[in-house]
Design an enzyme around this catalytic site. Structure first.
Site, PDB file in Angstrom:
ATOM      1  N   GLU A  84       2.611   2.637   2.689  1.00  0.00           N
ATOM      2  CA  GLU A  84       3.447   3.798   2.998  1.00  0.00           C
ATOM      3  C   GLU A  84       3.001   4.452   4.300  1.00  0.00           C
ATOM      4  OE1 GLU A  84       5.222   7.681   3.194  1.00  0.00           O
ATOM      5  OE2 GLU A  84       3.088   7.268   3.172  1.00  0.00           O
ATOM      6  N   ASP A 135      -2.229   3.574  -0.655  1.00  0.00           N
ATOM      7  CA  ASP A 135      -2.925   3.509   0.632  1.00  0.00           C
ATOM      8  C   ASP A 135      -3.123   4.927   1.175  1.00  0.00           C
ATOM      9  OD1 ASP A 135      -0.108   3.751   1.166  1.00  0.00           O
ATOM     10  OD2 ASP A 135      -0.418   3.058   3.225  1.00  0.00           O
TER      11      ASP A 135
END
Ligand code: BES
Ligand code: MN
Ligand code: MN
Length: 455
Positions: A153, A88
């Site tokens: 994250e 991400d």
């Protein structure tokens, strides 16, 4: 080994083209409108992991974004690496400051520009390509490897700890390898042995049920924007010390040997100020810039919102004011304990003139390891082969929440070998990755597997 390195050198340009495909997927975890893109990115990573020869590749569903898993466990007797990375990325705003579109990777002057180039897709991809080179040339790796890629994250890894706890057995390994940090400077490869932790809050104040005419009401009603500023101003004293009672109780003091080692690093304060357009540095009295960012906790305002901010002037007494604030933590501060102390302090200093709402958001624990373990030493040799220079040991100010989970839940040490540069604009417009660091990083990763494989 030589044939693996040859393969990496020969395929250098292809790697960049492939990385562009990965960087084209807008896997922004913070924004709900990108939910499908995040999933598409997980699937792309899974497909790529199959292509390079990994086995048992699958997506694990979580209440949030999927976790991508794959392994290769054919090196019997050799140690097992648990590789962690995240697919991400951060949002791209403000978009107008990008010199090329954030999801159309563009190469300029030896750097590839795109959101996620350094943090963390480019660095994850280095390891994919090292694995691929071994599998293509030798049909095997010198070490066992389990890869987990996370899609949350950048929003606090909310579902990863549960995943790790639920799959403790399958994740058994010898060492965690992560490339999601930085090099100290161009030409100075680094191994990071400490990260800060984080607690993040939103504070909402309400002064009235609706915006008010500032002439008719001003002077008789508290202005929530002003109150919020007063409250924020009470977070630090004039020496930069945080005033939350108990905040420093568990802070592990810097060791003299660390202070000495850092003082001799090639850090140029003048250049730092110039590079980032900072008129004058500011921080806690008694500490250097590196000490302040690597080993001291902080309180920061990440965002402020209230009242009229459009063009022109509007005489209004805003009904509400909002701040996003966070604290970076150092060993051995505990995020839950600090969150409680912060909440209590905010409640104590909030005047009765406003309604207060405090919302706790994500966070993560700080982490630190000793750097004399054999895996760190192995990484040092590998990096020296990849970059032509032995790494230095750094701590970093950023946070990767899962690193302490690996330590606590699986008992695993982590080796943080990152190739991002301090000026590569992670989380900012024009994020980029130096392509020679990317290339050397692939070679260093290949040597790292070899070094760890020797046991
Ligand atoms: N890769 C960074 C963490 C990092 C930054 C490590 C600089 C070393 C040096 C990571 O993607 C990140 O941005 N983490 C967030 C974590 C937060 C959302 C819990 C951070 O540090 O803000
Ligand atoms: Mn990252
Ligand atoms: Mn990040």
């Amino acid at each position: 080994m030589d044939n693996v390195i040859d393969f990496i050198n020969v395929n250098r340009d292809r790697y960049v083209d492939e990385l562009k495909t990965l960087l084209a997927i807008p896997s922004v975890s913070a924004l709900p409108e990108h939910k499908a893109d995040v999933r598409r990115c997980a699937e792309w990573c899974g497909d790529e992991m199959r292509r390079i020869g990994l086995q048992n590749v699958r997506l694990f569903e979580t209440p949030g974004n999927p976790i991508v898993y794959g392994d290769w466990l054919g090196a019997s007797g050799a140690p097992t690496i648990l590789f962690y990375g995240h697919y991400d990325v951060q949002p791209v705003d403000p978009l107008n400051l990008w010199e090329s579109p954030p999801f159309e990777a563009t190469v300029r002057d030896g750097e590839i520009y795109a959101r996620g180039a350094a943090d963390d897709k480019g660095q994850v991809f280095m390891h994919f390509k090292a694995v691929e080179a071994y599998m293509k040339q030798n049909g095997r790796l010198p070490v066992n490897i389990k890869i987990i890629l996370e899609g949350e994250e950048e929003v606090g890894s909310e579902n990863l700890d549960d995943f790790i706890r639920a799959h403790k057995g399958e994740l058994q390994s010898d060492v965690v390898v992560i490339s999601d940090s930085g090099m100290f400077a161009r030409g100075v490869p680094s191994i990071c042995y400490g990260l800060r932790g984080l607690v993040y809050f939103q504070i909402d104040l309400r002064g009235s049920s609706t915006d008010l005419h500032s002439g008719s009401f001003g002077g008789a009603v508290a202005n929530p924007a002003f109150v919020l500023c007063q409250m924020i101003a009470q977070m630090k004293d004039r020496s930069g010390r945080i005033k939350i009672p108990g905040f420093y109780d568990d802070v592990k003091p810097l060791l003299d040997e660390e202070r000495q080692a850092w003082a001799s690093l090639p850090f140029n304060e003048k250049k730092y100020k110039k590079d980032f357009g900072i008129p004058k540095l500011l921080g806690e009295t008694g500490y250097t810039t590196l000490e302040r960012t690597w080993a001291r906790p902080t309180f920061e305002v990440n965002g402020l919102l209230s009242g009229f901010t459009g063009e022109g002037a509007k005489t209004v007494l805003p009904a509400v004011a909002m701040a996003k604030v966070s604290m970076r933590l150092v060993p051995n501060q505990d995020p839950n304990k600090i969150a409680d102390l912060f909440q209590k302090y905010v409640e104590d200093i909030a005047p009765k003139t406003v309604g207060l709402k405090i919302t706790r958001m994500h966070g993560g624990k700080p982490w630190m390891t000793s750097y004399d373990n054999p895996y760190v030493q192995a990484a040092g040799r590998a990096i020296e082969k990849g970059f032509g220079r032995a790494p230095i040991f750094t701590r970093e100010g950023g946070s990767i929440p899962v690193v302490s989970t690996f330590q606590e839940e699986l008992g695993l040490p982590s080796v943080l070998f990152g190739v991002g540069l301090p000026d590569e604009n992670a989380h900012a417009p024009n994020e980029k990755l130096d392509l020679s660091n990317f290339h050397n990083g692939i070679i260093a990763s290949a040597y790292l597997y070899d070094e760890i494989g020797r046991g």
